[in-house]
Write an enzyme that holds these catalytic residues in place. Sequence first.
Site, PDB file in Angstrom:
ATOM      1  N   GLU A  42      48.724  18.762 123.757  1.00 16.49           N
ATOM      2  CA  GLU A  42      47.961  17.507 123.636  1.00 16.49           C
ATOM      3  C   GLU A  42      46.585  17.740 123.042  1.00 16.49           C
ATOM      4  OE1 GLU A  42      47.951  15.733 127.505  1.00 16.49           O
ATOM      5  OE2 GLU A  42      50.088  15.207 127.393  1.00 16.49           O
ATOM      6  N   ASP A  92      41.347  22.156 135.073  1.00 20.72           N
ATOM      7  CA  ASP A  92      42.020  21.083 134.336  1.00 20.72           C
ATOM      8  C   ASP A  92      41.682  19.745 135.007  1.00 20.72           C
ATOM      9  OD1 ASP A  92      44.779  20.971 132.341  1.00 20.72           O
ATOM     10  OD2 ASP A  92      44.272  19.192 133.506  1.00 20.72           O
ATOM     11  N   ILE A  93      41.435  18.742 134.193  1.00 17.51           N
ATOM     12  CA  ILE A  93      41.030  17.427 134.681  1.00 17.51           C
ATOM     13  C   ILE A  93      42.177  16.710 135.400  1.00 17.51           C
ATOM     14  CG2 ILE A  93      41.616  15.987 132.686  1.00 17.51           C
ATOM     15  CD1 ILE A  93      38.756  14.887 132.768  1.00 17.51           C
ATOM     16  N   HIS A 149      47.027  27.842 130.208  1.00 17.71           N
ATOM     17  CA  HIS A 149      47.055  27.236 131.536  1.00 17.71           C
ATOM     18  C   HIS A 149      47.291  28.348 132.562  1.00 17.71           C
ATOM     19  CE1 HIS A 149      47.740  22.944 130.184  1.00 17.71           C
ATOM     20  NE2 HIS A 149      48.175  23.564 129.108  1.00 17.71           N
ATOM     21  N   ASN A 201      51.159  25.776 125.478  1.00 18.73           N
ATOM     22  CA  ASN A 201      51.973  24.794 124.766  1.00 18.73           C
ATOM     23  C   ASN A 201      51.583  24.816 123.293  1.00 18.73           C
ATOM     24  OD1 ASN A 201      53.157  23.872 127.216  1.00 18.73           O
ATOM     25  ND2 ASN A 201      51.358  22.612 127.608  1.00 18.73           N
ATOM     26  N   HIS A 247      44.617  26.955 124.300  1.00 21.20           N
ATOM     27  CA  HIS A 247      44.238  27.136 125.702  1.00 21.20           C
ATOM     28  C   HIS A 247      45.403  27.693 126.495  1.00 21.20           C
ATOM     29  CE1 HIS A 247      45.689  23.016 125.053  1.00 21.20           C
ATOM     30  NE2 HIS A 247      46.221  23.087 126.251  1.00 21.20           N
TER      31      HIS A 247
HETATM   32  P1  AMP Z   1      48.210  20.723 126.610  1.00 22.41           P
HETATM   33  O1  AMP Z   1      49.268  19.696 126.864  1.00 22.41           O
HETATM   34  O2  AMP Z   1      48.732  22.128 126.749  1.00 22.41           O
HETATM   35  O3  AMP Z   1      47.492  20.491 125.302  1.00 22.41           O
HETATM   36  O4  AMP Z   1      47.187  20.591 127.792  1.00 22.41           O
HETATM   37  C1  AMP Z   1      45.982  19.911 127.686  1.00 22.41           C
HETATM   38  C2  AMP Z   1      45.396  19.914 129.067  1.00 22.41           C
HETATM   39  O5  AMP Z   1      44.023  19.608 128.964  1.00 22.41           O
HETATM   40  C3  AMP Z   1      46.026  18.916 130.024  1.00 22.41           C
HETATM   41  O6  AMP Z   1      46.514  19.596 131.167  1.00 22.41           O
HETATM   42  C4  AMP Z   1      44.864  17.967 130.348  1.00 22.41           C
HETATM   43  O7  AMP Z   1      44.893  17.521 131.684  1.00 22.41           O
HETATM   44  C5  AMP Z   1      43.660  18.848 130.087  1.00 22.41           C
HETATM   45  N1  AMP Z   1      42.435  18.164 129.726  1.00 22.41           N
HETATM   46  C6  AMP Z   1      42.267  17.152 128.814  1.00 22.41           C
HETATM   47  N2  AMP Z   1      40.977  16.800 128.714  1.00 22.41           N
HETATM   48  C7  AMP Z   1      40.300  17.598 129.590  1.00 22.41           C
HETATM   49  C8  AMP Z   1      38.921  17.702 129.966  1.00 22.41           C
HETATM   50  N3  AMP Z   1      37.968  16.941 129.411  1.00 22.41           N
HETATM   51  N4  AMP Z   1      38.592  18.620 130.908  1.00 22.41           N
HETATM   52  C9  AMP Z   1      39.535  19.398 131.465  1.00 22.41           C
HETATM   53  N5  AMP Z   1      40.839  19.356 131.157  1.00 22.41           N
HETATM   54  C10 AMP Z   1      41.218  18.464 130.233  1.00 22.41           C
END
Ligand code: AMP
Length: 113
Positions: free
Chosen positions: A93, A28-29, A100, A85, A98
């Site tokens: 988001e 995760d970024i 986690h 989520n 996905h």
């Molecule tokens: P969610 O809130 O469950 O949709 O989580 C989305 C996750 O994706 C968050 O933890 C972000 O930090 C992660 N994220 C967003 N863009 C990227 C990316 N380009 N590479 C890796 N993780 C990402």
Amino acid sequence: MCVFCKIVKGELPAKVVYEDEKVMAFHDINPQAPIHILVIPKEHIETLNDLEEKHKELIGHIFLVIKKIAEELGIAQSGYRVLVNCNRDGGQEIYHLHFHLLGGKPLGPMVCR
Ligand code: AMP
Ligand code: ZN
């Protein structure tokens, strides 16, 4: 195309820890724990609500991949958390399903702020 589909296609960089025909996993970024991996199906499935009978094997496979990554990263025994989520109230988001995988420290009780 969504952010995670771009990662699958190699159009966006990611720190990939696992990949096969159907699944990809990368860091995760914006990590929320010492280890924070996202495990995704390569197929663009928007949310958990969009899962169908035909995805049963894929979802089972994803959990076996999660288990394998946890072992490889050395957190299988200490423990970890897996979460998904879904939609606005779930805090989603990125609208590409996905999982986690979080660990590397005691995560404490699950808190919903
Ligand atoms: P969610 O809130 O469950 O949709 O989580 C989305 C996750 O994706 C968050 O933890 C972000 O930090 C992660 N994220 C967003 N863009 C990227 C990316 N380009 N590479 C890796 N993780 C990402
Ligand atoms: Zn996508």
